[in-house]
Every structure is written in structure tokens, then in C-alpha cells.
Scaffold this motif. Structure first.
Motif, PDB file in Angstrom:
ATOM      1  N   ARG A 195      32.236  36.498  39.287  1.00 58.45           N
ATOM      2  CA  ARG A 195      33.184  36.352  38.170  1.00 58.45           C
ATOM      3  C   ARG A 195      33.376  37.682  37.448  1.00 58.45           C
ATOM      4  O   ARG A 195      34.495  38.037  37.062  1.00 58.45           O
ATOM      5  N   LYS A 196      32.301  38.443  37.279  1.00 61.21           N
ATOM      6  CA  LYS A 196      32.385  39.744  36.626  1.00 61.21           C
ATOM      7  C   LYS A 196      33.287  40.683  37.397  1.00 61.21           C
ATOM      8  O   LYS A 196      34.163  41.348  36.816  1.00 61.21           O
ATOM      9  N   GLN A 197      33.087  40.759  38.703  1.00 66.24           N
ATOM     10  CA  GLN A 197      33.906  41.653  39.514  1.00 66.24           C
ATOM     11  C   GLN A 197      35.362  41.205  39.527  1.00 66.24           C
ATOM     12  O   GLN A 197      36.284  42.034  39.483  1.00 66.24           O
ATOM     13  N   ALA A 198      35.577  39.892  39.564  1.00 63.57           N
ATOM     14  CA  ALA A 198      36.945  39.373  39.525  1.00 63.57           C
ATOM     15  C   ALA A 198      37.640  39.785  38.241  1.00 63.57           C
ATOM     16  O   ALA A 198      38.819  40.164  38.242  1.00 63.57           O
ATOM     17  N   SER A 199      36.915  39.745  37.127  1.00 64.73           N
ATOM     18  CA  SER A 199      37.506  40.108  35.835  1.00 64.73           C
ATOM     19  C   SER A 199      37.854  41.596  35.788  1.00 64.73           C
ATOM     20  O   SER A 199      38.881  41.991  35.230  1.00 64.73           O
ATOM     21  N   ILE A 200      37.012  42.423  36.387  1.00 61.77           N
ATOM     22  CA  ILE A 200      37.277  43.862  36.442  1.00 61.77           C
ATOM     23  C   ILE A 200      38.523  44.138  37.276  1.00 61.77           C
ATOM     24  O   ILE A 200      39.397  44.915  36.891  1.00 61.77           O
ATOM     25  N   ASN A 201      38.610  43.464  38.425  1.00 64.52           N
ATOM     26  CA  ASN A 201      39.764  43.655  39.306  1.00 64.52           C
ATOM     27  C   ASN A 201      41.050  43.175  38.646  1.00 64.52           C
ATOM     28  O   ASN A 201      42.089  43.839  38.720  1.00 64.52           O
ATOM     29  N   ALA A 202      40.984  42.010  38.002  1.00 66.68           N
ATOM     30  CA  ALA A 202      42.176  41.441  37.355  1.00 66.68           C
ATOM     31  C   ALA A 202      42.654  42.341  36.228  1.00 66.68           C
ATOM     32  O   ALA A 202      43.860  42.575  36.066  1.00 66.68           O
ATOM     33  N   ALA A 203      41.711  42.858  35.442  1.00 66.55           N
ATOM     34  CA  ALA A 203      42.073  43.740  34.325  1.00 66.55           C
ATOM     35  C   ALA A 203      42.750  45.008  34.835  1.00 66.55           C
ATOM     36  O   ALA A 203      43.712  45.502  34.234  1.00 66.55           O
ATOM     37  N   ALA A 204      42.258  45.540  35.943  1.00 66.18           N
ATOM     38  CA  ALA A 204      42.855  46.744  36.515  1.00 66.18           C
ATOM     39  C   ALA A 204      44.293  46.484  36.965  1.00 66.18           C
ATOM     40  O   ALA A 204      45.176  47.331  36.804  1.00 66.18           O
ATOM     41  N   ILE A 205      44.536  45.309  37.519  1.00 63.36           N
ATOM     42  CA  ILE A 205      45.882  44.948  37.966  1.00 63.36           C
ATOM     43  C   ILE A 205      46.838  44.840  36.774  1.00 63.36           C
ATOM     44  O   ILE A 205      47.964  45.328  36.810  1.00 63.36           O
ATOM     45  N   LEU A 206      46.366  44.207  35.706  1.00 64.80           N
ATOM     46  CA  LEU A 206      47.213  43.970  34.540  1.00 64.80           C
ATOM     47  C   LEU A 206      47.326  45.201  33.642  1.00 64.80           C
ATOM     48  O   LEU A 206      48.269  45.315  32.855  1.00 64.80           O
TER      49      LEU A 206
ATOM     50  N   TYR B  63      40.717  35.655  40.903  1.00 69.63           N
ATOM     51  CA  TYR B  63      39.895  34.550  40.407  1.00 69.63           C
ATOM     52  C   TYR B  63      39.979  33.335  41.333  1.00 69.63           C
ATOM     53  O   TYR B  63      40.005  32.195  40.879  1.00 69.63           O
ATOM     54  N   LYS B  64      40.014  33.582  42.629  1.00 65.12           N
ATOM     55  CA  LYS B  64      40.198  32.485  43.585  1.00 65.12           C
ATOM     56  C   LYS B  64      39.113  31.429  43.474  1.00 65.12           C
ATOM     57  O   LYS B  64      39.340  30.256  43.767  1.00 65.12           O
TER      58      LYS B  64
END
Length: 233
Positions: free
Chosen positions: A64-75, A190-191
Motif C-alpha cells: 500500500r505504501k509503494q502504491a501511494s508513492i507511485n500514485a502521487a508521482a502520477i498525479l 491501487y489494484k
């Protein structure tokens, strides 16, 4: 001569969420739009988002932590170190503790626009965070923030019931037609949290929601918000 984009570059946006993924579910398209307009966007999450689950907790937290980092980078959003409150049990901790954490972030980034959960939500963490955010940003002298906007979360806000949780009544719509692809890409990070259609937290369900909120106001796709407080200084 005044730069026509000066109001854009001046904004500092803070997204206060209970769990990582809430920022993308509820505000993802709008976050990306703020960034495109030259605004700085910060996010803070109050829990690890998975602590209430009883299997493979440490591994789930890492994912979940890594997903949040990736999502934030995209946005284009920057995470501020958040809280470690109990997932799906934030009603067991003093509201003052949550409020103080939000106040620390408020003093650090000095936001002008704040996004947080709708208080009209079935999820207890969402309701606590909404109340704590309103408390942290109470309208005192010498404040600089302009607006507090509440967002909806599919499979949480829509699961509420007016007689129990009140109702989410949006009065602000933000077009996300151009930034929907970025929101979709962030959602795919966040799949682990997404569901199969026809669940409202499926990719199809979220696309339908964006189209519905857009169609309500003559747009192709939108995110809807309830302005909880607005101050023109």
C-alpha cells in the motif's frame, strides 16, 4: 501588468485523507488539474489503510505504501508524513490527537485550499478525519486558507444513509475530462484495493461516477465536492 496565472501559482493545496487511496478515489483528477495549473499539492494520510485486516499485515502495508508513492508521482502530489492511527478504528483515539497532527501539517505547508472527506460517510475513519480537519482549520484571525472542500469516496460515501450519516450534497463540480487518464493510471496502482464491476469501487464504477457527476452539470467527466467553508479575505 498582473500575470493572469498568478492566482494559479499562488495556491497551495492540502488533501487530508484517512487512508492512502482516498486521495486518488476522491480527488485524483482534481489533484492532477491543480498541478497542471501550477499549484503545489500535498497529501497526508492518517492510517496505513490495512491495519484492520488480519492477514499478512506487514506485506500489505509495504504494498500500500509503494502504491501511494507511485500514485502521487502520477498525479504530481507530494506526501507529507502522516499518522499511524488505527485503521477503521479512528473513533477509539481522541479527536484532539488527530486534530493536532493536521494542525502541524497546516503550519508546515500553509495551504490555501483544503480537501477532506465528506462527514456524510459510512466509514468511521472518514467521518473522524472530516471533523478533525474542520477543527484544525477553524476560522480564526490571521488564517490564510480560503476554502475547505469535502469529497466523496465510492463504496463509503454512497453507502451512507441520510437518517444515519446525513447526505453528501455537492455544490462544486470540477471538470476532469483531461486528467481522467492520469486518475485512471493512479487508480491502477491501487489494484489491491479495487473491486470487480459492478462494485462502485471498480474502475468501471468510478468512470461511471465521473461521467454521472459531469453529466449533472453539462460536462463529460467531473469530480464533485461540497464546499464546507469558503472565506474571501
Amino acid at each position: 501588468m498582473t500575470n493572469k496565472n498568478s492566482s494559479h501559482t499562488a495556491e497551495v493545496v492540502l488533501v487530508v485523507s484517512a487512508h492512502t487511496d482516498d486521495e486518488t478515489l476522491g480527488v485524483g483528477g482534481t489533484i492532477a488539474k491543480h498541478v497542471k495549473q501550477g499549484h503545489r499539492v500535498y497529501g497526508i494520510s492518517m492510517t496505513d489503510g490495512v491495519g484492520a485486516r488480519d492477514d499478512q499485515i506487514s506485506e500489505r502495508i509495504k504494498i500500500r505504501k509503494q502504491a501511494s508513492i507511485n500514485a502521487a508521482a502520477i498525479l504530481g502530489m507530494e506526501w507529507i508524513e502522516g499518522g499511524n492511527f488505527p485503521d477503521n478504528a479512528m473513533d477509539t483515539v481522541p479527536l484532539l490527537s488527530v486534530t493536532k497532527m493536521i494542525e502541524q501539517v497546516k503550519n508546515k505547508v500553509r495551504p490555501t485550499i483544503i480537501y477532506t472527506h465528506s462527514p456524510a460517510d459510512l466509514n468511521i475513519d472518514h467521518r473522524v478525519v472530516a471533523q478533525a480537519t474542520l477543527t484544525a482549520f477553524r476560522p480564526q484571525p490571521n488564517e490564510i486558507w480560503k476554502e475547505i472542500r469535502a469529497f466523496e469516496i465510492a463504496s463509503a460515501t454512497d453507502y451512507g444513509q441520510m437518517d444515519v450519516t446525513a447526505a453528501f450534497m455537492p455544490n462544486l463540480s470540477v471538470c476532469i475530462e483531461e486528467t481522467w487518464p492520469m486518475k485512471l493510471k493512479a487508480l491502477m496502482e491501487y489494484k489491491e484495493e479495487m473491486r470487480e464491476a459492478p462494485h462502485s469501487r471498480s474502475l468501471e464504477g468510478l468512470e461511471n461516477l465521473a461521467k454521472y457527476r459531469g453529466n449533472q452539470v453539462g460536462l463529460k467527466m467531473a469530480e464533485a465536492f461540497q464546499v464546507l467553508r469558503k472565506i474571501e479575505r
